[in-house]
Design an enzyme around this catalytic site. Structure first.
Site, short mmCIF file in Angstrom:
data_model
loop_
_atom_site.label_atom_id
_atom_site.label_comp_id
_atom_site.label_asym_id
_atom_site.label_seq_id
_atom_site.Cartn_x
_atom_site.Cartn_y
_atom_site.Cartn_z
N HIS A 75 0.87 -1.22 0.00
CA HIS A 75 -0.18 -0.01 0.03
C HIS A 75 0.86 1.09 0.06
O HIS A 75 1.73 1.60 0.97
CB HIS A 75 -0.83 -0.01 1.16
N TYR A 203 -8.99 5.15 7.51
CA TYR A 203 -9.03 5.47 8.65
C TYR A 203 -10.06 6.74 9.03
O TYR A 203 -9.97 7.61 8.01
CB TYR A 203 -7.84 6.00 9.29
N PRO A 295 -3.78 -0.70 19.39
CA PRO A 295 -3.68 -1.24 17.98
C PRO A 295 -3.82 0.01 16.74
O PRO A 295 -3.47 -0.24 15.67
CB PRO A 295 -4.97 -2.12 17.69
N LYS A 299 1.59 -0.94 15.87
CA LYS A 299 2.89 -1.11 16.27
C LYS A 299 3.38 -2.30 16.78
O LYS A 299 4.60 -2.80 16.63
CB LYS A 299 3.28 -0.11 17.25
N TYR A 387 4.64 6.58 11.16
CA TYR A 387 3.66 5.63 10.57
C TYR A 387 4.36 4.28 9.98
O TYR A 387 3.69 3.23 10.38
CB TYR A 387 2.72 6.07 9.80
P1 RFL Z 1 1.87 -13.15 20.97
O1 RFL Z 1 1.62 -13.04 19.73
O2 RFL Z 1 1.15 -12.93 22.17
O3 RFL Z 1 2.57 -14.42 21.59
C1 RFL Z 1 2.97 -14.85 22.71
C2 RFL Z 1 3.04 -16.46 22.60
O4 RFL Z 1 3.15 -17.12 24.00
C3 RFL Z 1 2.26 -18.23 24.22
N1 RFL Z 1 2.22 -18.07 25.81
C4 RFL Z 1 2.96 -19.02 26.51
N2 RFL Z 1 3.69 -20.04 26.05
C5 RFL Z 1 4.20 -20.88 27.23
N3 RFL Z 1 3.90 -20.63 28.63
C6 RFL Z 1 3.15 -19.82 28.72
N4 RFL Z 1 2.85 -19.40 30.08
C7 RFL Z 1 2.63 -18.88 27.99
N5 RFL Z 1 1.78 -17.54 27.90
C8 RFL Z 1 1.51 -17.29 26.62
C9 RFL Z 1 1.23 -17.53 23.57
O5 RFL Z 1 0.25 -18.74 23.46
C10 RFL Z 1 1.63 -17.11 22.37
O6 RFL Z 1 1.69 -18.05 21.35
O7 RFL Z 1 3.24 -11.98 21.26
P2 RFL Z 1 4.33 -11.70 20.42
O8 RFL Z 1 5.11 -12.66 19.84
O9 RFL Z 1 5.34 -10.74 21.50
O10 RFL Z 1 3.73 -10.72 19.21
C11 RFL Z 1 3.11 -9.50 19.36
C12 RFL Z 1 1.80 -9.36 18.43
O11 RFL Z 1 1.00 -10.58 18.67
C13 RFL Z 1 0.90 -8.13 18.83
O12 RFL Z 1 1.83 -6.94 19.13
C14 RFL Z 1 -0.03 -7.58 17.58
O13 RFL Z 1 -0.82 -8.61 17.15
C15 RFL Z 1 -0.62 -6.36 17.93
N6 RFL Z 1 -1.51 -5.96 16.70
C16 RFL Z 1 -1.02 -5.55 15.74
N7 RFL Z 1 0.45 -5.18 15.56
C17 RFL Z 1 0.91 -4.59 14.38
O14 RFL Z 1 2.04 -4.38 14.23
N8 RFL Z 1 0.39 -4.42 13.23
C18 RFL Z 1 -1.15 -4.37 13.49
O15 RFL Z 1 -1.83 -4.09 12.26
C19 RFL Z 1 -1.83 -4.84 14.53
N9 RFL Z 1 -3.00 -5.17 14.78
C20 RFL Z 1 -2.74 -6.17 16.94
C21 RFL Z 1 -3.56 -5.64 15.78
C22 RFL Z 1 -3.35 -6.60 18.13
C23 RFL Z 1 -4.61 -6.67 17.96
N10 RFL Z 1 -5.11 -7.69 19.12
C24 RFL Z 1 -6.09 -8.67 19.08
C25 RFL Z 1 -4.64 -7.21 20.48
C26 RFL Z 1 -4.98 -5.90 16.02
C27 RFL Z 1 -5.70 -6.32 16.98
C28 RFL Z 1 -7.03 -6.41 17.04
C1 PHB Z 2 -5.42 -4.30 10.93
O1 PHB Z 2 -5.50 -4.58 9.74
O2 PHB Z 2 -5.47 -5.19 11.82
C2 PHB Z 2 -4.98 -2.96 11.25
C3 PHB Z 2 -4.43 -2.30 10.22
C4 PHB Z 2 -3.89 -0.95 10.36
C5 PHB Z 2 -4.06 -0.43 11.97
C6 PHB Z 2 -4.54 -1.17 13.01
C7 PHB Z 2 -4.96 -2.66 12.73
O3 PHB Z 2 -3.59 1.02 12.13
#
Ligand code: RFL
Ligand code: PHB
Length: 409
Positions: A75, A203, A295, A299, A387
């Protein structure tokens, strides 16, 4: 009981843990990874979708981007909607960098399929995971799997187990500052079987609240809607969510919008946390275990992979060349980047989300700020820099004033 010996015990097979152990293995440093969920669950967990250029470079540099290069969506910019207008912000025109759409679970699948099959270095379905002895030279991770007790002894432990994991909780409270902020709103997130709302992300800031129309593939949409944190989910039947999205996205009445089947619905509380320092003894915190971002600015995954890359190379330096500096500097280096991303995420979160008791003054000010971004001036350039995450990749160039003595009053 089975005892294993390795160099790095990694707790958590999310993107951070998987990427860290991939990098270590590529550079000849062995690790054992312990995850409490099943492989199927880890591969199916839908979360992030927006990857920064720096993240894509890391994945390409590690030979993990074959599918991302073919299927990821590039994008050049996004739409910013407010006051019934749609402004296009092109990060490519402003600073020469695009963003990428590629689901987090696809990154996880790519990382898992790059591992040699069944080499005994990855345990799913681990129970009662405990971290022991982080202040000594021989820390270990203990767990049970299939009824058997397993102890993994290591030189270092990488806590990549997310916000609810055991790693951060293993650090004595007196040795850790835990900063947190709960925003007064949540997001309702939908994964929908329908073509994206627009060809780029939208957005949208509306007096009724924020909405984001994102996507995962040309056939799957990802939609988000701000709601008050105290608002019960039962107040949000599907019909109301769709109506509200239409209004907040300033949907033209002449346009029909394919609603599509809802494949998944989540409620995301907007919060920020930072654990300081990101190291205690032989335990290093990585990704969501150390920090959560609201979110809004996408980041979390990007900073998590950056942490994993910096730690991997510090550990490789230690094991291969006896280097101490990068490992000792891990926490300070990462906290600089983490706070930078927190600052931008907080600023964007307040800019995009009207609060329930906002006044006309607040509203007019918000419109003035959004207009400034849409004007393609220096504010827009600075915004694009944050961004797409380029600002975090530049070495710090501040000229600190260390001494206050001699300063003029
Ligand atoms: P994770 O992905 O939470 O993975 C942690 C892993 O550890 C396991 N675990 C254990 N394993 C063993 N023993 C234990 N006691 C344990 N406790 C937990 C878990 O099962 C899991 O497998 O952390 P990690 O690897 O640091 O990754 C971080 C990302 O997952 C997170 O920051 C992002 O998803 C945040 N996020 C976004 N980040 C972006 O950079 N771009 C995005 O577009 C974006 N959109 C989002 C998001 C997070 C969202 N939610 C659901 C919070 C959109 C949403 C809606
Ligand atoms: C997503 O697609 O999950 C998403 C994209 C952009 C954002 C936040 C979440 O700023």
């Amino acid at each position: 009981m089975r005892t294993l010996r390795t160099k790095v015990a990694v707790v958590g097979a999310g993107p951070a843990g998987l990427y860290l152990s991939h990098e270590l293995r590529t550079h000849g440093v062995e690790s054992v990874l312990v995850e409490w969920c099943s492989r199927e669950h880890v591969e199916r967990r839908v979360r992030a979708g927006l990857l920064e250029e720096g993240t894509v470079r890391l994945l390409r540099g590690s030979g993990l981007a074959g599918r991302l290069n073919r299927q990821g969506l590039v994008h050049d910019g996004f739409q910013l909607r407010f006051e019934n207008t749609s402004q296009r912000i092109s990060t490519v025109s402003l600073i020469g960098e695009p963003t990428y759409i590629y689901g987090q679970q696809e990154v996880v699948k790519d990382l898992l399929s790059a591992r040699p099959p069944d080499d005994g270095s990855l345990y799913f379905d681990a129970r009662d995971v405990q971290i022991v002895g982080i202040t000594g030279n021989n820390p270990s991770v203990a767990f049970t799997v299939g009824g058997e007790q397993v102890v993994v002894e290591a030189d270092f432990i990488a806590g990549c187990d997310g916000y609810h994991g055991v790693s951060r909780a293993s650090i004595p409270a007196a040795s850790l500052a835990f900063h947190s902020r709960r925003y007064p709103f949540d997001w309702i997130g939908l994964l929908v079987s329908a073509a994206p709302f627009a060809s780029e992300l939208v957005y949208s800031v509306h007096p009724r609240g924020f909405a984001l129309a994102s996507m995962r593939t040309p056939e799957v949409s990802r939609l988000y809607l701000q709601t008050d944190a105290r608002d019960e989910q039962s107040n949000w039947p599907h019909e109301r969510i769709w109506d509200e999205l239409g209004q907040r996205l300033y949907l033209d009445e002449s346009r029909t919008w394919e609603r599509g089947a809802i494949l998944e619905q989540v409620r995301v509380p907007l919060r920020a946390t930072v654990a300081e320092p990101m190291q205690f003894g032989r335990l290093f915190l990585v990704g969501d275990a150390a920090h959560i971002f609201p979110p809004t600015a996408a980041k979390g995954l990007n900073v998590a992979l950056e942490d994993a890359s910096v730690l991997a190379h510090a550990l490789i330096g230690w094991f291969r060349r006896g280097e101490v500096g990068p490992l000792e500097g891990y926490s300070a280096t990462r906290l600089r980047a983490v706070w930078r991303a927190q600052d931008f995420s907080a600023w964007l979160t307040w800019l995009f989300h009207p609060v329930a008791d906002a006044t006309q003054f607040d509203h007019r000010r918000r419109i003035a700020s959004l207009t400034r971004l849409a004007e393609a001036g220096s504010s827009a350039v600075a915004f694009a820099d944050e961004y797409v995450g380029r600002s975090r990749r530049r070495p710090p160039s501040l000229s600190y004033i260390h001494e206050l003595d001699g300063m003029e009053a």
